[in-house]
Structures are given as structure tokens and as C-alpha cells.
Design an enzyme around this catalytic site. Structure first.
Site, PDB file in Angstrom:
ATOM      1  CG  ASN A  83      -0.229  -0.105   2.515  1.00  0.00           C
ATOM      2  OD1 ASN A  83       0.608   0.722   2.837  1.00  0.00           O
ATOM      3  ND2 ASN A  83      -0.540  -1.140   3.301  1.00  0.00           N
ATOM      4  CG  ASP A 127      -7.183  -7.260  13.116  1.00  0.00           C
ATOM      5  OD1 ASP A 127      -6.522  -6.628  13.975  1.00  0.00           O
ATOM      6  OD2 ASP A 127      -8.008  -6.723  12.366  1.00  0.00           O
TER       7      ASP A 127
END
Length: 401
Positions: free
Chosen positions: A208, A305
Site C-alpha cells: 500500500n 489481525d
């Protein structure tokens, strides 16, 4: 906190010296006494008269002053203060400090002092990133020298990157921390930063646009308040801050392992932009075109996560767990839902939609969501956001999170 404290302020020759008059004024406003020392190069950027007028003290410039040196004045000067501050600390002076060279008043004072030393480096980005500077800085930190900054941004030379001297407010906070031990002294804090790279094959990956600038600034601000910071960073575009324990990782799974290894800690700040998914069928060799014109089929698996894993720990959970929510729409609503879903204490939310310039930029505009309510902060530099957040963390931990 600074009332009655004596600061020996060494000013070396860089454009950042123009910030020194404001630093002296603010130190005096807080009750500190300031004795300025200037190198010859520093006089090209700010005058001795200006620093003398602001400090109310004679500016020391020459090593061989016959009146004072008859009594070894440079030795007395080096030990008469509570703290020695070097701002700006140029690459040249950092190198001389690291190698014990004493060829002018400033470097002699630094070698002769038995007081704590704080430096605020300022130099061209290439100088800051040069291996020699990294070695010199590591030597100084090993000797116990504290470091504040530098920050990333535009430079007088026209280049952009890390090397700008820390802002005056940051230097003041670092001075207070050095003299008080810092509100976070003795507290271990884990900070994650940067993107993760999830491999497709040995030469390609999914990533990203995160630069790692905000996480780096947070780690630097926490260290400036005395915290023992474990900085777990993906492949960021900005270098890690000084004065922290750096753990470099590539993938989300490596980041999770590094975070778990860094625990226990009193607080954890998850500023990294961790990839939600990884390529489940990553190839061991470079994927080649087969002439069919069809792209290879990629299968994805969800990454664990990290924020939720740590926030939902039982024994060993940090007292304060802070997550970040980078959103492109309905920012506050998504952030509130994320805080509830992942069971973290605070969420720092920001709008990273196209046109904001937040992702990869020098500024940020955040909303802090806690159990007590919501605060929307004005648009600030990422260093200013970090300083605010670090101060809030310190207050929370002092009050007993």
C-alpha cells in the site's frame, strides 16, 4: 519543570540555527537560564548579539579566552549546567563528538562535560542517511547521548526528506524529559509502522502507499518522553527514529511475530498499514508469462489481525492499546465500529481519500476516539500529531489507564 535549571546551549552552523532565538526565548519563559555557545559557522546564520540579548548572558565563542582560561574556564563552563543541548547538531559536529575530537570551544565542552547531553541533528537528507552518520549516531547513543529528531520535510537546499531539525516545541519536550527523567521513563511501548509487503513471487509483492512517517513520528515522540520504544517497522520510505529498538519486518505475519516477541509492554500503538490479505499461493519462483495473454490466478488468505489479537489478549495485554483507522468515507462511523469490533482502547482515525494528501504526505488530520468521547484535531504536521498523542498516552498511563 525548567524553573531554575541551567542549560548550556551549543549552536553549530546550519540554517536551522535561525530557530535558536525562539528556543532561547521559550526556555527563558519557563524559568531556565541559558548560556549560549556558538561555533564560527553558526555566526553565519544568527548573530552573537541576538543570542546574548535573548539569553541575558555573554555568548561564548573562543576556546582561548585568556581571562577565563587562566582558570580553565572551559572546564567550569562544561560542568556548570544541568544539561548540555546541541541545536542544531550538524553532521560535522556529530562526527567530532562521536570521535572525541576537541578542536574548538563547542567540541571541547562536549568532551569535557560530565552532564547529560541532548542533540537535535540537522543536515541534508543524504548526509543524514549516510552510513558514516548512522555509525556516529549509534556511537553517541551508546555513550548515553539523547537525540531529538530530525524530522522529514522540505529543506533549504531544495531537497525533501529526513534531516530537518526538530521543531522548537519538540526540543523543549525533550529537554524537559531529559531533566525530569520523562513522564514515560521506565515504560515499555510497542509501536508498529509502515506498510507490509505480501509476496506474489520472489520479485513481486502486494503493498500500500503508507510511507511510515506517522508511526516513525510517534515512536520518536514517545522516546523523547523517556519511553523504551520497540519500533516494529515494515519497509517504510522514511528511516526509523533515533533512540528506539528497531525490528524490521516485511510481511504481516512477521509483524505479528515481532509484536508478540516485544510483549509485555504497558502500551501498544498500531500505526502500521498492515495488509488485510496475503497471496495464499505465492510462487517460489518468478511467475512468467505463458503467451496466453491471461494473468495468473492469485488466491488470497486473510492475515491475522494484529490489533485485535493484542487488544483481546487476556494475561499480558498492554494497559493501553491504540489502533489507527485509515478510511476514505464515513471516517468516524467506521472508526467507532472498528474500536468496538477489535476491543482496543483508542482509535486514531483519518481520511486518506484521494486529494487529502494524507497518505504519504507530511501532514495529518485525525479524530481520536476513546471510551470518553471523540476529539477532532486540526490539520497538523505528523510530528505535531505524534507529540499530542504521546502526551495523551503519558497522561493516561500516569493516571492509570
Amino acid at each position: 519543570m525548567l524553573a531554575g535549571k541551567r542549560i548550556l546551549l551549543i549552536v553549530s552552523g546550519g540554517i536551522a540555527a535561525v530557530k535558536v532565538p525562539d528556543l532561547i526565548r521559550r526556555l527563558r519563559d519557563r524559568g531556565a537560564a541559558v548560556t549560549p555557545v556558538m561555533t564560527r559557522a553558526a555566526e553565519e546564520f544568527v548573530t552573537p548579539l541576538a543570542l546574548s540579548a535573548l539569553s541575558g548572558e555573554k555568548v561564548c565563542r573562543d576556546l582561548f579566552d585568556l581571562t577565563s582560561e587562566s582558570e580553565m574556564g572551559h572546564i567550569q563552563l562544561s560542568r556548570a549546567s544541568d544539561l548540555v543541548v546541541v541545536a542544531p547538531a550538524t553532521a560535522n559536529l556529530v562526527a567530532r563528538m562521536a570521535n572525541g575530537i576537541a578542536d574548538d570551544l563547542a567540541s571541547t565542552l562536549l568532551l569535557a562535560t560530565d552532564k547529560p547531553v541532548l542533540i537535535a541533528p540537522a543536515m541534508n537528507v543524504r548526509m543524514w542517511q549516510h552510513p558514516a552518520t548512522a555509525r556516529n549516531l549509534a556511537t553517541l547513543q551508546g555513550d548515553g547521548v539523547r537525540v531529538v529528531g530530525p524530522n522529514a520535510g522540505d529543506m533549504a537546499c531544495g531537497e525533501h526528506g529526513p534531516g530537518r531539525m526538530a521543531e522548537v516545541a519538540e526540543i523543549l519536550a525533550a529537554i524537559e524529559a531529559a531533566l525530569s527523567g520523562g513522564p514515560l521513563t521506565g515504560r515499555r511501548i510497542v509501536v508498529t509502522s509502515g506498510p507490509t509487503h505480501e509476496p506474489i513471487d520472489p520479485v513481486r509483492y502486494i503493498a500500500n502507499r503508507s510511507s511510515g512517517a506517522q508511526g516513525t513520528a510517534i515512536a520518536r515522540a514517545l522516546a523523547g518522553l523517556g519511553a523504551e520504544v520497540v519500533f516494529v517497522t515494515g519497509p517504510a520510505r522514511v528511516p526509523p527514529p533515533a533512540g528506539v529498538q528497531v525490528v524490521r519486518v516485511e510481511t504481516a505475519r512477521e509483524m505479528l511475530e515481532a509484536v508478540q516477541a516485544a510483549l509485555p509492554a504497558e502500551a501498544a500503538v498500531f500505526a502500521a498499514a498492515v495488509a488485510d490479505w496475503r497471496v495464499a499461493n505465492a510462487a517460489g519462483q518468478k511467475v512468467k508469462k505463458d503467451g496466453s495473454g491471461k494473468a495468473p490466478a492469485l488466491e488470497f488468505a486473510e492475515n491475522t489481525d494484529i490489533l485485535a489479537t493484542v487488544a483481546q489478549m487476556g494475561e499480558g495485554r498492554p494497559v493501553l492499546v491504540i489502533g489507527f483507522a485509515a478510511e476514505t468515507h464515513d471516517v468516524e462511523a467506521h472508526a467507532r465500529a472498528k474500536r468496538a469490533r477489535k476491543a482496543c482502547d483508542w482509535i486514531v482515525a483519518n481520511d486518506v481519500s484521494p486529494g487529502t494528501g494524507i497518505m504519504g504526505g507530511a501532514e495529518n488530520e485525525v479524530t481520536l476516539i476513546t471510551g470518553d468521547g471523540t476529539e477532532t484535531w486540526p490539520r497538523l504536521t505528523k510530528d505535531e500529531v505524534a507529540a499530542r498523542l504521546a502526551a495523551r498516552i503519558a497522561r493516561k498511563l500516569e493516571a492509570g489507564a
